[in-house]
Design a protein around this motif. Sequence first.
Motif, PDB file in Angstrom:
ATOM      1  N   SER A  84      -6.036   0.438  -8.217  1.00 26.55           N
ATOM      2  CA  SER A  84      -5.803   1.754  -8.821  1.00 26.55           C
ATOM      3  C   SER A  84      -4.621   1.738  -9.795  1.00 26.55           C
ATOM      4  CB  SER A  84      -5.596   2.820  -7.746  1.00 26.55           C
ATOM      5  OG  SER A  84      -4.498   2.499  -6.947  1.00 26.55           O
ATOM      6  N   ILE A  85      -3.600   0.960  -9.488  1.00 26.71           N
ATOM      7  CA  ILE A  85      -2.450   0.801 -10.385  1.00 26.71           C
ATOM      8  C   ILE A  85      -2.217  -0.703 -10.521  1.00 26.71           C
ATOM      9  CG2 ILE A  85      -0.008   1.273 -10.771  1.00 26.71           C
ATOM     10  CD1 ILE A  85      -0.281   3.621  -8.822  1.00 26.71           C
ATOM     11  N   PRO A  86      -2.783  -1.342 -11.532  1.00 27.10           N
ATOM     12  CA  PRO A  86      -2.676  -2.792 -11.657  1.00 27.10           C
ATOM     13  C   PRO A  86      -1.223  -3.239 -11.820  1.00 27.10           C
ATOM     14  CG  PRO A  86      -4.361  -1.945 -13.110  1.00 27.10           C
ATOM     15  CD  PRO A  86      -3.598  -0.772 -12.574  1.00 27.10           C
ATOM     16  N   SER A  87      -0.621  -3.647 -10.722  1.00 19.02           N
ATOM     17  CA  SER A  87       0.768  -4.079 -10.745  1.00 19.02           C
ATOM     18  C   SER A  87       1.001  -5.054  -9.607  1.00 19.02           C
ATOM     19  CB  SER A  87       1.702  -2.878 -10.619  1.00 19.02           C
ATOM     20  OG  SER A  87       1.442  -2.207  -9.404  1.00 19.02           O
ATOM     21  N   CYS A  88       2.036  -5.834  -9.753  1.00 23.45           N
ATOM     22  CA  CYS A  88       2.457  -6.736  -8.691  1.00 23.45           C
ATOM     23  C   CYS A  88       3.951  -6.986  -8.875  1.00 23.45           C
ATOM     24  CB  CYS A  88       1.657  -8.034  -8.715  1.00 23.45           C
ATOM     25  SG  CYS A  88       1.797  -8.971 -10.254  1.00 23.45           S
ATOM     26  N   TRP A  89       4.580  -7.547  -7.856  1.00 24.86           N
ATOM     27  CA  TRP A  89       6.009  -7.871  -7.946  1.00 24.86           C
ATOM     28  C   TRP A  89       6.155  -9.381  -8.104  1.00 24.86           C
ATOM     29  CZ3 TRP A  89       9.264  -4.309  -9.046  1.00 24.86           C
ATOM     30  CH2 TRP A  89       9.112  -3.010  -8.569  1.00 24.86           C
ATOM     31  N   LEU A  90       7.035  -9.784  -8.980  1.00 26.08           N
ATOM     32  CA  LEU A  90       7.384 -11.182  -9.170  1.00 26.08           C
ATOM     33  C   LEU A  90       8.854 -11.337  -8.801  1.00 26.08           C
ATOM     34  CD1 LEU A  90       6.763 -14.042 -10.275  1.00 26.08           C
ATOM     35  CD2 LEU A  90       7.455 -13.194 -12.522  1.00 26.08           C
ATOM     36  N   MET A  91       9.138 -12.238  -7.873  1.00 27.17           N
ATOM     37  CA  MET A  91      10.498 -12.410  -7.389  1.00 27.17           C
ATOM     38  C   MET A  91      10.948 -13.843  -7.627  1.00 27.17           C
ATOM     39  SD  MET A  91      11.790 -11.893  -3.539  1.00 27.17           S
ATOM     40  CE  MET A  91      13.098 -12.940  -2.986  1.00 27.17           C
ATOM     41  N   ASP A  92      12.112 -14.008  -8.217  1.00 26.46           N
ATOM     42  CA  ASP A  92      12.691 -15.326  -8.426  1.00 26.46           C
ATOM     43  C   ASP A  92      13.509 -15.692  -7.188  1.00 26.46           C
ATOM     44  OD1 ASP A  92      14.031 -17.613  -9.255  1.00 26.46           O
ATOM     45  OD2 ASP A  92      14.427 -16.830 -11.254  1.00 26.46           O
ATOM     46  N   VAL A  93      13.125 -16.748  -6.504  1.00 25.32           N
ATOM     47  CA  VAL A  93      13.774 -17.134  -5.254  1.00 25.32           C
ATOM     48  C   VAL A  93      15.153 -17.743  -5.524  1.00 25.32           C
ATOM     49  CG1 VAL A  93      13.569 -18.609  -3.217  1.00 25.32           C
ATOM     50  CG2 VAL A  93      11.571 -17.500  -4.140  1.00 25.32           C
ATOM     51  N   GLN A  94      15.371 -18.272  -6.701  1.00 22.44           N
ATOM     52  CA  GLN A  94      16.645 -18.910  -7.001  1.00 22.44           C
ATOM     53  C   GLN A  94      17.784 -17.931  -7.165  1.00 22.44           C
ATOM     54  OE1 GLN A  94      15.943 -21.286 -10.469  1.00 22.44           O
ATOM     55  NE2 GLN A  94      15.059 -22.956  -9.284  1.00 22.44           N
ATOM     56  N   THR A  95      17.503 -16.685  -7.517  1.00 20.71           N
ATOM     57  CA  THR A  95      18.579 -15.738  -7.773  1.00 20.71           C
ATOM     58  C   THR A  95      18.924 -14.950  -6.547  1.00 20.71           C
ATOM     59  OG1 THR A  95      17.011 -14.074  -8.549  1.00 20.71           O
ATOM     60  CG2 THR A  95      18.028 -15.513 -10.194  1.00 20.71           C
ATOM     61  N   LEU A 107      16.479  -6.740   0.070  1.00 23.06           N
ATOM     62  CA  LEU A 107      15.609  -6.258  -0.995  1.00 23.06           C
ATOM     63  C   LEU A 107      14.375  -5.628  -0.371  1.00 23.06           C
ATOM     64  CD1 LEU A 107      14.857  -6.081  -4.012  1.00 23.06           C
ATOM     65  CD2 LEU A 107      13.819  -8.355  -3.761  1.00 23.06           C
ATOM     66  N   ILE A 108      14.082  -4.391  -0.747  1.00 28.08           N
ATOM     67  CA  ILE A 108      12.908  -3.669  -0.238  1.00 28.08           C
ATOM     68  C   ILE A 108      11.970  -3.428  -1.412  1.00 28.08           C
ATOM     69  CG2 ILE A 108      12.077  -1.571   0.892  1.00 28.08           C
ATOM     70  CD1 ILE A 108      15.013  -1.346   2.042  1.00 28.08           C
ATOM     71  N   LEU A 109      10.778  -4.023  -1.335  1.00 30.41           N
ATOM     72  CA  LEU A 109       9.753  -3.854  -2.364  1.00 30.41           C
ATOM     73  C   LEU A 109       8.613  -3.043  -1.778  1.00 30.41           C
ATOM     74  CD1 LEU A 109       9.482  -7.554  -3.606  1.00 30.41           C
ATOM     75  CD2 LEU A 109      10.768  -5.711  -4.680  1.00 30.41           C
ATOM     76  N   THR A 110       8.180  -2.024  -2.487  1.00 23.70           N
ATOM     77  CA  THR A 110       6.987  -1.295  -2.075  1.00 23.70           C
ATOM     78  C   THR A 110       5.927  -1.527  -3.145  1.00 23.70           C
ATOM     79  OG1 THR A 110       7.691   0.774  -3.119  1.00 23.70           O
ATOM     80  CG2 THR A 110       8.320   0.442  -0.826  1.00 23.70           C
ATOM     81  N   THR A 111       4.753  -1.968  -2.698  1.00 24.82           N
ATOM     82  CA  THR A 111       3.678  -2.281  -3.638  1.00 24.82           C
ATOM     83  C   THR A 111       2.597  -1.220  -3.550  1.00 24.82           C
ATOM     84  OG1 THR A 111       2.395  -3.576  -2.070  1.00 24.82           O
ATOM     85  CG2 THR A 111       4.090  -4.746  -3.301  1.00 24.82           C
ATOM     86  N   GLY A 112       1.988  -0.945  -4.678  1.00 22.85           N
ATOM     87  CA  GLY A 112       0.861  -0.019  -4.697  1.00 22.85           C
ATOM     88  C   GLY A 112      -0.444  -0.789  -4.585  1.00 22.85           C
ATOM     89  N   GLY A 169       0.786  -1.226   0.000  1.00 21.43           N
ATOM     90  CA  GLY A 169       0.000   0.000   0.000  1.00 21.43           C
ATOM     91  C   GLY A 169       0.815   1.272   0.000  1.00 21.43           C
ATOM     92  N   ALA A 170       2.040   1.201  -0.474  1.00 13.96           N
ATOM     93  CA  ALA A 170       2.904   2.379  -0.487  1.00 13.96           C
ATOM     94  C   ALA A 170       2.410   3.388  -1.513  1.00 13.96           C
ATOM     95  CB  ALA A 170       4.341   1.986  -0.786  1.00 13.96           C
ATOM     96  N   VAL A 171       2.679   4.654  -1.239  1.00 13.11           N
ATOM     97  CA  VAL A 171       2.296   5.704  -2.174  1.00 13.11           C
ATOM     98  C   VAL A 171       3.250   5.757  -3.360  1.00 13.11           C
ATOM     99  CG1 VAL A 171       1.097   7.102  -0.462  1.00 13.11           C
ATOM    100  CG2 VAL A 171       3.540   7.452  -0.826  1.00 13.11           C
ATOM    101  N   ASP A 172       4.399   5.117  -3.225  1.00 11.62           N
ATOM    102  CA  ASP A 172       5.400   5.110  -4.282  1.00 11.62           C
ATOM    103  C   ASP A 172       5.890   3.684  -4.519  1.00 11.62           C
ATOM    104  OD1 ASP A 172       6.341   5.213  -1.682  1.00 11.62           O
ATOM    105  OD2 ASP A 172       8.183   6.263  -2.180  1.00 11.62           O
ATOM    106  N   LEU A 173       5.674   3.179  -5.740  1.00  4.57           N
ATOM    107  CA  LEU A 173       6.126   1.851  -6.123  1.00  4.57           C
ATOM    108  C   LEU A 173       7.632   1.878  -6.328  1.00  4.57           C
ATOM    109  CD1 LEU A 173       3.436   0.370  -6.570  1.00  4.57           C
ATOM    110  CD2 LEU A 173       4.164  -0.022  -8.905  1.00  4.57           C
ATOM    111  N   SER A 174       8.345   0.937  -5.697  1.00  2.00           N
ATOM    112  CA  SER A 174       9.790   0.922  -5.913  1.00  2.00           C
ATOM    113  C   SER A 174      10.386  -0.411  -5.513  1.00  2.00           C
ATOM    114  CB  SER A 174      10.475   2.041  -5.112  1.00  2.00           C
ATOM    115  OG  SER A 174      10.422   1.756  -3.727  1.00  2.00           O
TER     116      SER A 174
END
Length: 182
Positions: free
Chosen positions: A171-182, A162-167, A149-154
């Motif tokens: 309102s902003i159709p996006s998501c984060w995909l993370m590869d656990v192997q890397t 690793l710090i992921l901020t999700t919106g 729920g961050a105001v800024d996606l980053s």
Amino acid sequence: LFFFEGHKITSEKRIVFIYDANLDIPKTKHYDNLVNWLKNEKDLIIFFLGEVASDRNRQRVLSEIHHPMYFYPEDVLRNSPVQINIENLKFLFTSDTFVEEYRTLWGSNTATTVINLLKKRNLKPRLTHDSYNNHFLLKDIPDVIVVSGAVDLSTTTYKGILILTTGNFTSIPSCWLMDVQT
């Protein structure tokens, strides 16, 4: 700080973080695209953070998507971060409303606020007589921090964390995909 052990899943290699999917609202193009994408992807673990769906609609999603899914509602994340282990990685989930006080106080963006809290190793570092005798001290530093729920996606890295901020997905159709192997 809630710590959950037991999300030890060895076959899945990628993790998806989605905030506020709000699956109770009528289906939209974005919803259909998300569900189709999740159905067709392989080796996923899905984390729905924030407001997701009523029990009825949650069951519908569970029946449509055949990947391990975990739900952490906003009211849990707002009050206290959740820490879990997956594939020997430590994850910390929290809400932007949890870090908002310090973001406003320091006049910084969400990722910078989280970095400053990490430097203090305390998620609630107000100076009081028991500031460093509280359950928000970070004894184990996480490998990944997800702020929903961050105001800024980053996406930011600080000292290997690793710090992921999700919106908000609605309102902003996006998501984060993370590869656990890397």
